[in-house]
Motif scaffolding. Structure first.
Motif, PDB file in Angstrom:
ATOM      1  N   GLY A 115       0.827  -1.196   0.000  1.00 11.88           N
ATOM      2  CA  GLY A 115       0.000   0.000   0.000  1.00 11.88           C
ATOM      3  C   GLY A 115       0.862   1.248   0.000  1.00 11.88           C
ATOM      4  N   ASP A 116       0.313   2.336   0.494  1.00 13.24           N
ATOM      5  CA  ASP A 116       1.043   3.598   0.600  1.00 13.24           C
ATOM      6  C   ASP A 116       2.235   3.405   1.529  1.00 13.24           C
ATOM      7  N   LEU A 117       3.428   3.725   1.064  1.00 14.38           N
ATOM      8  CA  LEU A 117       4.648   3.477   1.852  1.00 14.38           C
ATOM      9  C   LEU A 117       4.724   4.350   3.097  1.00 14.38           C
ATOM     10  N   ALA A 118       3.907   5.412   3.174  1.00 17.07           N
ATOM     11  CA  ALA A 118       3.902   6.280   4.349  1.00 17.07           C
ATOM     12  C   ALA A 118       2.945   5.770   5.432  1.00 17.07           C
ATOM     13  N   ASN A 119       2.353   4.619   5.185  1.00 15.36           N
ATOM     14  CA  ASN A 119       1.289   4.127   6.062  1.00 15.36           C
ATOM     15  C   ASN A 119       1.760   2.966   6.932  1.00 15.36           C
ATOM     16  N   GLU A 120       1.443   3.020   8.223  1.00 17.50           N
ATOM     17  CA  GLU A 120       1.866   1.948   9.134  1.00 17.50           C
ATOM     18  C   GLU A 120       1.252   0.619   8.747  1.00 17.50           C
ATOM     19  N   SER A 121       0.028   0.619   8.196  1.00 20.81           N
ATOM     20  CA  SER A 121      -0.607  -0.649   7.842  1.00 20.81           C
ATOM     21  C   SER A 121       0.147  -1.349   6.715  1.00 20.81           C
ATOM     22  N   THR A 122       0.759  -0.573   5.824  1.00 14.60           N
ATOM     23  CA  THR A 122       1.591  -1.163   4.772  1.00 14.60           C
ATOM     24  C   THR A 122       2.775  -1.889   5.381  1.00 14.60           C
ATOM     25  N   ARG A 123       3.458  -1.220   6.264  1.00 15.01           N
ATOM     26  CA  ARG A 123       4.650  -1.819   6.883  1.00 15.01           C
ATOM     27  C   ARG A 123       4.301  -3.051   7.716  1.00 15.01           C
ATOM     28  N   LYS A 124       3.253  -2.948   8.522  1.00 11.66           N
ATOM     29  CA  LYS A 124       2.923  -4.043   9.435  1.00 11.66           C
ATOM     30  C   LYS A 124       2.277  -5.230   8.720  1.00 11.66           C
ATOM     31  N   ARG A 125       1.404  -4.960   7.763  1.00  8.70           N
ATOM     32  CA  ARG A 125       0.801  -6.077   7.014  1.00  8.70           C
ATOM     33  C   ARG A 125       1.870  -6.823   6.224  1.00  8.70           C
ATOM     34  N   THR A 126       2.797  -6.074   5.646  1.00 10.68           N
ATOM     35  CA  THR A 126       3.900  -6.701   4.901  1.00 10.68           C
ATOM     36  C   THR A 126       4.783  -7.518   5.835  1.00 10.68           C
ATOM     37  N   ALA A 127       5.056  -6.986   7.017  1.00  6.89           N
ATOM     38  CA  ALA A 127       5.861  -7.718   8.009  1.00  6.89           C
ATOM     39  C   ALA A 127       5.172  -9.015   8.414  1.00  6.89           C
ATOM     40  N   GLY A 128       3.841  -8.972   8.539  1.00  9.46           N
ATOM     41  CA  GLY A 128       3.089 -10.183   8.872  1.00  9.46           C
ATOM     42  C   GLY A 128       3.175 -11.230   7.774  1.00  9.46           C
ATOM     43  N   VAL A 129       3.071 -10.792   6.517  1.00 10.40           N
ATOM     44  CA  VAL A 129       3.204 -11.706   5.371  1.00 10.40           C
ATOM     45  C   VAL A 129       4.584 -12.361   5.386  1.00 10.40           C
ATOM     46  N   LYS A 130       5.616 -11.548   5.556  1.00  6.85           N
ATOM     47  CA  LYS A 130       6.992 -12.062   5.517  1.00  6.85           C
ATOM     48  C   LYS A 130       7.293 -12.994   6.683  1.00  6.85           C
ATOM     49  N   ALA A 131       6.664 -12.743   7.834  1.00  5.69           N
ATOM     50  CA  ALA A 131       6.874 -13.614   9.000  1.00  5.69           C
ATOM     51  C   ALA A 131       6.348 -15.019   8.723  1.00  5.69           C
ATOM     52  N   VAL A 132       5.222 -15.103   8.013  1.00  4.88           N
ATOM     53  CA  VAL A 132       4.663 -16.415   7.664  1.00  4.88           C
ATOM     54  C   VAL A 132       5.520 -17.089   6.593  1.00  4.88           C
ATOM     55  N   VAL A 133       5.942 -16.340   5.589  1.00  6.59           N
ATOM     56  CA  VAL A 133       6.800 -16.897   4.526  1.00  6.59           C
ATOM     57  C   VAL A 133       8.074 -17.486   5.146  1.00  6.59           C
ATOM     58  N   ALA A 134       8.618 -16.798   6.146  1.00  8.52           N
ATOM     59  CA  ALA A 134       9.854 -17.249   6.794  1.00  8.52           C
ATOM     60  C   ALA A 134       9.671 -18.572   7.541  1.00  8.52           C
ATOM     61  N   LYS A 135       8.431 -18.885   7.900  1.00 10.21           N
ATOM     62  CA  LYS A 135       8.149 -20.129   8.632  1.00 10.21           C
ATOM     63  C   LYS A 135       8.274 -21.359   7.755  1.00 10.21           C
ATOM     64  N   TYR A 136       8.041 -21.178   6.445  1.00 12.65           N
ATOM     65  CA  TYR A 136       7.960 -22.330   5.545  1.00 12.65           C
ATOM     66  C   TYR A 136       9.083 -22.281   4.507  1.00 12.65           C
ATOM     67  N   PRO A 137      10.009 -23.247   4.560  1.00 18.64           N
ATOM     68  CA  PRO A 137      11.166 -23.253   3.642  1.00 18.64           C
ATOM     69  C   PRO A 137      10.785 -23.265   2.166  1.00 18.64           C
ATOM     70  N   GLY A 138       9.595 -23.761   1.852  1.00 18.42           N
ATOM     71  CA  GLY A 138       9.180 -23.864   0.455  1.00 18.42           C
ATOM     72  C   GLY A 138       8.647 -22.567  -0.137  1.00 18.42           C
ATOM     73  N   LEU A 139       8.469 -21.544   0.705  1.00 23.86           N
ATOM     74  CA  LEU A 139       7.931 -20.262   0.238  1.00 23.86           C
ATOM     75  C   LEU A 139       9.035 -19.227   0.079  1.00 23.86           C
ATOM     76  N   LYS A 140       8.857 -18.340  -0.890  1.00 24.49           N
ATOM     77  CA  LYS A 140       9.858 -17.293  -1.139  1.00 24.49           C
ATOM     78  C   LYS A 140       9.182 -16.040  -1.703  1.00 24.49           C
ATOM     79  N   VAL A 141       9.552 -14.869  -1.169  1.00 25.76           N
ATOM     80  CA  VAL A 141       9.071 -13.602  -1.713  1.00 25.76           C
ATOM     81  C   VAL A 141       9.968 -13.210  -2.881  1.00 25.76           C
ATOM     82  N   VAL A 142       9.388 -13.073  -4.067  1.00 28.72           N
ATOM     83  CA  VAL A 142      10.185 -12.774  -5.261  1.00 28.72           C
ATOM     84  C   VAL A 142       9.942 -11.363  -5.811  1.00 28.72           C
ATOM     85  N   GLN A 143       8.841 -10.743  -5.373  1.00 30.86           N
ATOM     86  CA  GLN A 143       8.528  -9.385  -5.828  1.00 30.86           C
ATOM     87  C   GLN A 143       7.778  -8.642  -4.733  1.00 30.86           C
ATOM     88  N   GLU A 144       8.038  -7.357  -4.584  1.00 32.68           N
ATOM     89  CA  GLU A 144       7.204  -6.497  -3.749  1.00 32.68           C
ATOM     90  C   GLU A 144       7.286  -5.076  -4.298  1.00 32.68           C
TER      91      GLU A 144
END
Length: 307
Positions: free
Chosen positions: A156-185
């Motif tokens: 979302g808007d890079l000036a918005n806390e919800s962008t930072r926190k929602r993205t952090a939540g997504v990445k925290a889950v991806v980090a849990k599973y070795p088969g997942l990888k973030v390739v674009q953002e």
């Protein structure tokens, strides 16, 4: 004789109900942007709750402009309102707003977007835990991906806390599973049209993507529009639980969204404003919980986030 009259008048005044002196509360609101589907739900809820609480109010559109929002708050203070509700344009640029309201001694409530830093007295935030939204969203995608594949994130808007926190939540889950990888953002600024452009560019570049985690529903729908007939090959999830997103889930286009209670946020903001204006205490953070929506449970959310 005059003394007796004065005493009698004073006694009569004391016997009058408090409401005879209570002026109508005035609550002023500055919204980051009127032209946003979810914020429209919040704004309409604020309007209805002000009517219910019988408070006078005005709602202004900051049109995504930090300077304009600050000017609106300054105008509210100049008008002598009893409380101010702000849906911030930039959650990292709220200090001048906080300073102005604090100096004037006017209660200030932030809604939907959590401001950076600690809030002083007579101030509160009414909203939801954005990191949880990202976690719920990505867990749903991960399950549908059989916990393997490439993930792209629409920011979302890079000036918005919800962008930072929602993205952090997504990445925290991806980090849990070795088969997942973030390739674009990449940011699409919470808008449908920008998301169409961003995802179209990813497709043109030939990026290998199995799922798109979008910071909100509008961008998720834009992603689906860009994917077109190939949408079934890329799983998409959003956040907010807007009526448009629920329709996409019903049609099998979107895997999931995360219900953000816009009605509850609007109501909570007005209720907090009224309490603070009356000198009552409220919690610094009033949490309105997120809930995962999938095809299995979407029926119970169908009437929730209506404009």
């Amino acid at each position: 004789m005059n003394v007796k009259k004065t005493i009698l008048a004073s006694l009569l005044v004391c016997m009058l109900p408090v409401s005879a002196f209570a002026k109508d509360l005035q609550v002023a609101v500055s919204m980051a942007l009127f032209d946003d589907n979810f914020l429209t739900i919040v704004r309409n809820s604020i309007t209805k709750e002000m009517d219910k609480e019988q408070v006078k109010g005005q709602i202004e559109d900051a049109k995504g402009d930090v300077a304009q929002q600050l000017q609106q708050v300054q105008n509210f203070i100049g008008q002598g309102v009893d409380a101010i509700i702000v849906n911030p344009v930039d959650t990292n640029a709220v200090k001048p707003i906080i300073d102005q309201a604090s100096k004037a001694g006017i209660p200030l409530i932030f809604v939907n977007r959590e401001p950076a830093g600690q809030l002083p007295d007579k101030m509160a935030y009414v909203g939801s835990d954005s990191e949880l939204a990202g976690r719920l969203q990505m867990e749903a995608l991960a399950k549908n991906m059989n916990f393997k594949g490439n993930v792209a994130i629409l920011l979302g808007d890079l000036a918005n806390e919800s962008t930072r926190k929602r993205t952090a939540g997504v990445k925290a889950v991806v980090a849990k599973y070795p088969g997942l990888k973030v390739v674009q953002e990449q940011t699409a600024k919470f808008t449908r049209n920008d998301a169409v452009d961003v995802v179209s560019n990813w497709l043109t570049a030939g990026d290998d993507i199995q799922a798109i985690a979008s910071n909100n529903d509008e961008m998720a729908i834009g992603a689906l529009q860009a994917l077109g007939k190939n949408d079934g090959h890329v799983l998409v999830a959003g956040v907010d639980g807007t009526p448009d997103a629920l329709q996409m889930i019903k049609n099998g286009k979107m895997v999931a969204t995360v219900f953000q209670d816009g009605k509850g946020q609007g109501e909570g903001a007005v209720q907090a404003a009224v309490k603070l204006a009356r000198g009552e205490k409220v919690q610094k953070v009033v949490d309105i919980p997120f809930q995962l929506i999938t095809k299995d449970n979407m029926a119970k959310f169908a009437s929730q986030n209506q404009k």
